[in-house]
Design an enzyme around this catalytic site. Structure first.
Site, short mmCIF file in Angstrom:
data_model
loop_
_atom_site.label_atom_id
_atom_site.label_comp_id
_atom_site.label_asym_id
_atom_site.label_seq_id
_atom_site.Cartn_x
_atom_site.Cartn_y
_atom_site.Cartn_z
N THR A 150 0.82 -1.21 0.00
CA THR A 150 0.00 0.00 0.00
C THR A 150 0.86 1.26 0.00
O THR A 150 2.00 1.24 0.48
CB THR A 150 -0.89 -0.02 1.27
N ASP A 151 0.26 2.36 -0.47
CA ASP A 151 0.96 3.65 -0.40
C ASP A 151 1.02 4.18 1.04
O ASP A 151 1.76 5.11 1.33
CB ASP A 151 0.29 4.69 -1.32
N GLU A 152 0.23 3.58 1.94
CA GLU A 152 0.18 4.10 3.32
C GLU A 152 1.51 3.92 4.06
O GLU A 152 1.73 4.55 5.09
CB GLU A 152 -0.96 3.43 4.11
N TYR A 175 -2.09 -0.56 10.91
CA TYR A 175 -2.18 -1.23 9.60
C TYR A 175 -0.96 -0.91 8.75
O TYR A 175 -0.29 -1.82 8.25
CB TYR A 175 -3.46 -0.81 8.87
N LYS A 179 2.08 -3.31 7.33
CA LYS A 179 2.38 -3.49 5.90
C LYS A 179 3.84 -3.07 5.62
O LYS A 179 4.53 -3.71 4.83
CB LYS A 179 1.41 -2.68 5.03
P1 NAD Z 1 -9.59 -7.62 1.78
O1 NAD Z 1 -9.68 -7.38 3.23
O2 NAD Z 1 -10.77 -7.37 0.94
O3 NAD Z 1 -9.13 -9.12 1.50
C1 NAD Z 1 -8.13 -9.75 2.27
C2 NAD Z 1 -8.20 -11.25 1.99
O4 NAD Z 1 -7.14 -11.89 2.73
C3 NAD Z 1 -9.51 -11.91 2.43
O5 NAD Z 1 -9.97 -12.79 1.44
C4 NAD Z 1 -9.12 -12.65 3.70
O6 NAD Z 1 -9.93 -13.79 3.94
C5 NAD Z 1 -7.68 -13.02 3.40
N1 NAD Z 1 -6.90 -13.25 4.61
C6 NAD Z 1 -6.82 -12.44 5.70
N2 NAD Z 1 -6.01 -13.00 6.62
C7 NAD Z 1 -5.55 -14.16 6.11
C8 NAD Z 1 -4.67 -15.17 6.58
N3 NAD Z 1 -4.11 -15.10 7.79
N4 NAD Z 1 -4.42 -16.23 5.77
C9 NAD Z 1 -5.00 -16.33 4.55
N5 NAD Z 1 -5.86 -15.42 4.07
C10 NAD Z 1 -6.12 -14.34 4.83
O7 NAD Z 1 -8.34 -6.74 1.29
P2 NAD Z 1 -8.10 -6.00 -0.11
O8 NAD Z 1 -8.63 -4.63 -0.01
O9 NAD Z 1 -8.50 -6.88 -1.21
O10 NAD Z 1 -6.50 -5.87 -0.07
C11 NAD Z 1 -5.69 -6.91 -0.60
C12 NAD Z 1 -4.24 -6.51 -0.45
O11 NAD Z 1 -3.97 -5.30 -1.14
C13 NAD Z 1 -3.81 -6.25 1.00
O12 NAD Z 1 -2.52 -6.77 1.17
C14 NAD Z 1 -3.81 -4.75 1.13
O13 NAD Z 1 -2.88 -4.33 2.09
C15 NAD Z 1 -3.39 -4.34 -0.27
N6 NAD Z 1 -3.87 -3.02 -0.73
C16 NAD Z 1 -5.21 -2.70 -0.66
C17 NAD Z 1 -5.65 -1.47 -1.16
C18 NAD Z 1 -7.11 -1.09 -1.11
O14 NAD Z 1 -7.44 0.06 -1.40
N7 NAD Z 1 -8.04 -1.98 -0.79
C19 NAD Z 1 -4.72 -0.59 -1.71
C20 NAD Z 1 -3.37 -0.95 -1.76
C21 NAD Z 1 -2.97 -2.18 -1.27
O1 DAU Z 2 -4.18 3.87 0.42
C1 DAU Z 2 -4.40 2.50 0.30
C2 DAU Z 2 -5.25 1.99 1.44
O2 DAU Z 2 -6.59 2.45 1.18
C3 DAU Z 2 -5.23 0.49 1.60
O3 DAU Z 2 -3.93 0.08 1.93
C4 DAU Z 2 -6.22 0.03 2.67
O4 DAU Z 2 -6.24 -1.38 2.74
C5 DAU Z 2 -7.59 0.55 2.30
O5 DAU Z 2 -8.53 0.20 3.29
C6 DAU Z 2 -7.57 2.07 2.12
O6 DAU Z 2 -7.34 2.73 3.38
P1 DAU Z 2 -8.14 4.06 3.80
O7 DAU Z 2 -8.08 4.20 5.25
O8 DAU Z 2 -7.69 5.22 2.97
O9 DAU Z 2 -9.63 3.62 3.28
P2 DAU Z 2 -11.07 3.83 3.96
O10 DAU Z 2 -12.07 3.45 2.91
O11 DAU Z 2 -11.17 3.19 5.28
O12 DAU Z 2 -11.14 5.40 4.16
C7 DAU Z 2 -10.99 6.30 3.06
C8 DAU Z 2 -11.03 7.70 3.63
O13 DAU Z 2 -12.37 7.97 4.08
C9 DAU Z 2 -10.14 7.91 4.82
O14 DAU Z 2 -9.61 9.24 4.78
C10 DAU Z 2 -11.09 7.79 6.02
C11 DAU Z 2 -12.40 8.28 5.47
N1 DAU Z 2 -13.61 7.64 6.02
C12 DAU Z 2 -13.67 6.28 6.07
C13 DAU Z 2 -14.79 5.63 6.56
C14 DAU Z 2 -14.85 4.13 6.65
C15 DAU Z 2 -14.70 8.42 6.40
O15 DAU Z 2 -14.65 9.66 6.32
N2 DAU Z 2 -15.82 7.79 6.87
C16 DAU Z 2 -15.92 6.42 6.98
O16 DAU Z 2 -16.95 5.91 7.45
#
Ligand code: NAD
Ligand code: DAU
Length: 370
Positions: A150-152, A175, A179
């Site tokens: 992630t970019d975080e 988180y 990561k």
């Molecule tokens: P998600 O929470 O939707 O999915 C995570 C998956 O991992 C689920 O299917 C869960 O069952 C599985 N999992 C969790 N713990 C596990 C374990 N111990 N063993 C095996 N499986 C396990 O997450 P996502 O949003 O699809 O993110 C996927 C990846 O991409 C993550 O590594 C996250 O850090 C990264 N990422 C997400 C975003 C985003 O915006 N969602 C952005 C950048 C990077």
């Molecule tokens: O940047 C990449 C990341 O983006 C991933 O690594 C994470 O897995 C993914 O969950 C996401 O993280 P964020 O914290 O940015 O996503 P989230 O959807 O939780 O929140 C997006 C923005 O909205 C953040 O600034 C918090 C805000 N927010 C979130 C929720 C859930 C609200 O204002 N209200 C809400 O109810």
């Protein structure tokens, strides 16, 4: 499946058919990766997933009957299970997406994040390394461990600037710290043991099958149900949004063409404040779901997230320049598709929110299905 689709950009023929071990393939991004591989390439996929609350096999219905898809219900913290999976499936590469992914959950309970994201990644790296070490030379040279991050990990930006691959790590939440730890482990396994790794750091994804704890699906579903739309603080925080299909395409490209030991930033060059995102969703719903208009009247400013990162924005020029990747979806088109998908898929939404799919999974396994 149209051949032109198969060869669309990965530029390989059937002789280069690969078996890809995907962790977290039942999650939001992982399931898109799996669906794309089965739909658009000749490759096989082994999906290794623990099926936590965010893992849902219903997201994989379209591929579950395909002979090139298989599922292993396993925890990445379980070294023995992983060793057996590597031995039985003999994958050509690993794409590691399994993680605890929600920042708010990491604040209220960091333990699972350390367990899965740090110890799980370590356990997977060790299982991959011991498998890779014993491969014959050609397969060993072609092996890749692709770590999806992630970019975080870069922390928070002010009004200006972009995260590049050289930006120093400064993770702020449990988180992002977990990561960042996993990124460092992956890098060390390359530096010390020579494991051929690539790491990608992506910005915020959105699209279908997104678990409705995250901002975009939460706002869509709350708005449709006439519930308050919680906006943290003043809604001024900025995120850089990328449609999940574009992310999955970038991941496939990096797996194919990325250089071992390199990292690639992925992002949509699409910065929006949270309030802009919420207002956009409300405006679309006013049009396509007018019965509750104006949806923006549901916006409710609530207490801010502790340690809330102000702004994320990715400089994606390296992947654009070196691998020729560009996103295909604009925010306008992607968010419309996303809203439509949530309106058209109440069954998926109901199962995810009611927990019915988890009961189904338990029964399914009791009957010995996989
Ligand atoms: P998600 O929470 O939707 O999915 C995570 C998956 O991992 C689920 O299917 C869960 O069952 C599985 N999992 C969790 N713990 C596990 C374990 N111990 N063993 C095996 N499986 C396990 O997450 P996502 O949003 O699809 O993110 C996927 C990846 O991409 C993550 O590594 C996250 O850090 C990264 N990422 C997400 C975003 C985003 O915006 N969602 C952005 C950048 C990077
Ligand atoms: O940047 C990449 C990341 O983006 C991933 O690594 C994470 O897995 C993914 O969950 C996401 O993280 P964020 O914290 O940015 O996503 P989230 O959807 O939780 O929140 C997006 C923005 O909205 C953040 O600034 C918090 C805000 N927010 C979130 C929720 C859930 C609200 O204002 N209200 C809400 O109810």
């Amino acid at each position: 499946m149209a051949k032109s689709h198969v060869y669309r950009f990965i530029g390989m023929d059937d002789s280069s058919m690969k078996k890809i071990l995907v962790t977290g393939g039942a999650g939001f991004i992982g399931s898109e990766v799996v669906r794309q591989f089965i739909r658009e390439t000749p490759h096989s996929v082994v999906n290794v997933d623990k099926l936590t609350y965010s893992g849902n096999l219903e997201s994989l219905k379209e591929v579950s009957g395909d002979p090139r898809y298989s599922f292993e219900h396993a925890d990445i913290c379980d070294g023995k299970a992983l060793a057996s999976i590597f031995e039985r499936h003999e994958p050509d590469c690993v794409m590691h997406l399994a993680a605890e992914s929600h920042v708010d959950r990491s604040i209220s309970g960091p333990s699972e994040f350390i367990q899965t994201n740090v110890l799980g990644t370590y356990t997977l790296l060790e299982a991959a390394r011991s498998y890779w070490q014993n491969l014959r030379e050609e397969k060993k040279a072609q092996f890749r461990f692709h770590h999806i991050s992630t970019d975080e990990v870069y922390g928070s930006l002010g009004e200006n600037g972009l995260f590049t691959e050289e930006t120093p790590y400064q993770p702020n939440s449990p988180y992002s710290a977990s990561k960042a730890s996993s990124d460092h482990l992956v890098r060390a396994w390359h530096h010390t043991y020579g494991l051929p790794v690539v790491t990608t750091n992506c910005s915020n994804n959105y699209g279908p099958y997104h678990f409705p704890e995250k901002l975009i699906p939460l706002i869509i579903l709350n708005a449709v149900n006439g519930k308050p739309l919680p906006v943290y603080g003043r809604g001024e925080n900025v995120r850089d949004w990328l449609y999940v299909e574009d992310h999955a395409r970038a991941l496939r490209l990096v797996l194919e063409k990325g250089k071992a030991g390199e990292t690639y930033n992925i992002g949509g060059r699409c910065e929006k404040t949270n309030l802009e995102v919420v207002q956009t969703i409300c405006a679309i719903l006013d049009e396509v779901f007018p019965s509750r208009a104006p949806h923006a009247s549901l916006i409710s400013f609530v207490a801010d997230r502790p340690g809330h990162d102000y702004r994320y924005a990715i400089d994606a020029s390296k992947i654009e320049r070196e691998l020729g990747w560009l996103p295909e979806e604009s925010f306008d088109s992607g968010i419309r598709k996303t809203v439509r998908w949530y309106l058209d898929n109440p069954e998926w939404v109901n199962h995810v929110t009611s927990g019915a799919y988890r009961i189904w999974i338990a029964e399914h396994y009791e009957r010995g299905h996989s």
